[in-house]
Design a protein around this motif. Sequence first.
Motif, PDB file in Angstrom:
ATOM      1  N   UNK A   6     116.358 -55.111 -11.020  1.00  0.00           N
ATOM      2  CA  UNK A   6     115.022 -54.692 -10.588  1.00  0.00           C
ATOM      3  C   UNK A   6     114.102 -55.913 -10.465  1.00  0.00           C
ATOM      4  N   UNK A   7     113.005 -55.778  -9.713  1.00  0.00           N
ATOM      5  CA  UNK A   7     112.067 -56.899  -9.585  1.00  0.00           C
ATOM      6  C   UNK A   7     111.497 -57.337 -10.928  1.00  0.00           C
ATOM      7  N   UNK A   8     111.134 -58.602 -10.995  1.00  0.00           N
ATOM      8  CA  UNK A   8     110.413 -59.172 -12.137  1.00  0.00           C
ATOM      9  C   UNK A   8     109.030 -59.571 -11.642  1.00  0.00           C
ATOM     10  N   UNK A   9     107.997 -59.048 -12.273  1.00  0.00           N
ATOM     11  CA  UNK A   9     106.622 -59.330 -11.854  1.00  0.00           C
ATOM     12  C   UNK A   9     106.187 -60.712 -12.332  1.00  0.00           C
ATOM     13  N   UNK A  10     105.156 -61.227 -11.678  1.00  0.00           N
ATOM     14  CA  UNK A  10     104.524 -62.464 -12.103  1.00  0.00           C
ATOM     15  C   UNK A  10     103.066 -62.204 -12.445  1.00  0.00           C
ATOM     16  N   UNK A  11     102.668 -62.508 -13.674  1.00  0.00           N
ATOM     17  CA  UNK A  11     101.294 -62.260 -14.138  1.00  0.00           C
ATOM     18  C   UNK A  11     100.662 -63.598 -14.519  1.00  0.00           C
ATOM     19  N   UNK A  12      99.573 -63.933 -13.869  1.00  0.00           N
ATOM     20  CA  UNK A  12      98.840 -65.159 -14.180  1.00  0.00           C
ATOM     21  C   UNK A  12      97.626 -64.815 -15.029  1.00  0.00           C
ATOM     22  N   UNK A  33     105.836 -57.907  -8.071  1.00  0.00           N
ATOM     23  CA  UNK A  33     104.556 -58.294  -7.483  1.00  0.00           C
ATOM     24  C   UNK A  33     103.853 -59.393  -8.267  1.00  0.00           C
ATOM     25  N   UNK A  34     102.767 -59.910  -7.688  1.00  0.00           N
ATOM     26  CA  UNK A  34     101.962 -60.955  -8.298  1.00  0.00           C
ATOM     27  C   UNK A  34     100.607 -60.390  -8.713  1.00  0.00           C
ATOM     28  N   UNK A  35     100.229 -60.643  -9.964  1.00  0.00           N
ATOM     29  CA  UNK A  35      98.968 -60.144 -10.519  1.00  0.00           C
ATOM     30  C   UNK A  35      98.256 -61.302 -11.198  1.00  0.00           C
ATOM     31  N   UNK A  36      96.951 -61.427 -10.984  1.00  0.00           N
ATOM     32  CA  UNK A  36      96.157 -62.392 -11.726  1.00  0.00           C
ATOM     33  C   UNK A  36      95.083 -61.635 -12.493  1.00  0.00           C
ATOM     34  N   UNK A  37      94.924 -61.982 -13.769  1.00  0.00           N
ATOM     35  CA  UNK A  37      93.893 -61.381 -14.609  1.00  0.00           C
ATOM     36  C   UNK A  37      92.762 -62.388 -14.737  1.00  0.00           C
ATOM     37  N   UNK A  38      91.558 -61.988 -14.304  1.00  0.00           N
ATOM     38  CA  UNK A  38      90.407 -62.885 -14.329  1.00  0.00           C
ATOM     39  C   UNK A  38      89.345 -62.339 -15.286  1.00  0.00           C
ATOM     40  N   UNK A  95      93.814 -59.639 -24.722  1.00  0.00           N
ATOM     41  CA  UNK A  95      93.195 -58.638 -23.852  1.00  0.00           C
ATOM     42  C   UNK A  95      93.648 -58.815 -22.410  1.00  0.00           C
ATOM     43  N   UNK A  96      93.900 -60.044 -22.014  1.00  0.00           N
ATOM     44  CA  UNK A  96      94.398 -60.296 -20.656  1.00  0.00           C
ATOM     45  C   UNK A  96      95.857 -59.887 -20.530  1.00  0.00           C
ATOM     46  N   UNK A  97      96.632 -60.124 -21.579  1.00  0.00           N
ATOM     47  CA  UNK A  97      98.021 -59.663 -21.577  1.00  0.00           C
ATOM     48  C   UNK A  97      98.051 -58.144 -21.418  1.00  0.00           C
ATOM     49  N   UNK A  98      97.210 -57.465 -22.165  1.00  0.00           N
ATOM     50  CA  UNK A  98      97.157 -56.005 -22.063  1.00  0.00           C
ATOM     51  C   UNK A  98      96.810 -55.562 -20.652  1.00  0.00           C
ATOM     52  N   UNK A  99      95.789 -56.195 -20.075  1.00  0.00           N
ATOM     53  CA  UNK A  99      95.368 -55.819 -18.720  1.00  0.00           C
ATOM     54  C   UNK A  99      96.486 -56.067 -17.715  1.00  0.00           C
ATOM     55  N   UNK A 100      97.181 -57.178 -17.863  1.00  0.00           N
ATOM     56  CA  UNK A 100      98.275 -57.485 -16.954  1.00  0.00           C
ATOM     57  C   UNK A 100      99.430 -56.516 -17.071  1.00  0.00           C
ATOM     58  N   UNK A 101      99.810 -56.212 -18.304  1.00  0.00           N
ATOM     59  CA  UNK A 101     100.917 -55.282 -18.535  1.00  0.00           C
ATOM     60  C   UNK A 101     100.599 -53.904 -17.971  1.00  0.00           C
ATOM     61  N   UNK A 117     110.882 -56.509 -15.813  1.00  0.00           N
ATOM     62  CA  UNK A 117     110.131 -57.298 -16.777  1.00  0.00           C
ATOM     63  C   UNK A 117     109.041 -58.053 -16.061  1.00  0.00           C
ATOM     64  N   UNK A 118     108.406 -58.983 -16.761  1.00  0.00           N
ATOM     65  CA  UNK A 118     107.316 -59.757 -16.167  1.00  0.00           C
ATOM     66  C   UNK A 118     107.281 -61.154 -16.759  1.00  0.00           C
ATOM     67  N   UNK A 119     106.988 -62.117 -15.898  1.00  0.00           N
ATOM     68  CA  UNK A 119     106.712 -63.487 -16.316  1.00  0.00           C
ATOM     69  C   UNK A 119     105.206 -63.628 -16.504  1.00  0.00           C
ATOM     70  N   UNK A 120     104.800 -64.166 -17.650  1.00  0.00           N
ATOM     71  CA  UNK A 120     103.388 -64.415 -17.928  1.00  0.00           C
ATOM     72  C   UNK A 120     103.154 -65.925 -17.915  1.00  0.00           C
ATOM     73  N   UNK A 121     102.322 -66.367 -16.981  1.00  0.00           N
ATOM     74  CA  UNK A 121     102.005 -67.783 -16.839  1.00  0.00           C
ATOM     75  C   UNK A 121     100.528 -67.994 -17.130  1.00  0.00           C
TER      76      UNK A 121
END
Length: 220
Positions: free
Chosen positions: A21-27, A66-71, A101-107, A118-122
Amino acid sequence: MTPDLPVVDPPDAGVDPTREKPVAGVLLAAGTSSRFGERNKLLATLNGEPLVRHAARTLAEAAVDPLVVVVGAGGDRVAAALDGLGFSVVDNPNYAEGQATSVRAGVRTVRDVSDVAGAVFALGDMPLVASTSVDALVAAYRVGEATALAAAYDGERGNPVLFDSRHFGVLADVDGDVGGRDILLSSGESVLVETGDPGVRLDVDTPTDLDRVRERGARF
């Protein structure tokens, strides 16, 4: 005392994956830059571009989707700095309470928008990470290597990190400023993936750090 985690090399090309399955990318790009002074460190420039754009391009060029950025702090300007890279933007109004809190929002966003393995957190303040280092994490994960993985250089733990979706529930409840570190160090299914990339150990917290990264970045 921080426990030692086993260090593995990325798998050889051609090894059949067991997780497809895809692995997401979370910045994670919502911090207050409290040690940097009055400026938002993510918008400081390296080679003519904001630090955060370098970090985002690393994910955009890697095998994550997909790609997600938490600002958070300066969110509109940070989001604008990533224009054209394909990120969905998530605002974290609680960013001042810590990285968790950003990890939570990204997840929560990743769980809502896609069925991922799963997801990569950068981190947005790590502009010198190579996209191949993200790919090394994903490749190790896909062949069944652990459920929590962190990039390493010379055997030393760095970032980004990758978590299997089985950890999403716990990540969605983490507190404080440690993100997923406690899960990585205590899950019992964690490894470090040797990348050979010094960028996975170089972040920018202070202006002095930025000078160091600029000097290193000029050699890359």
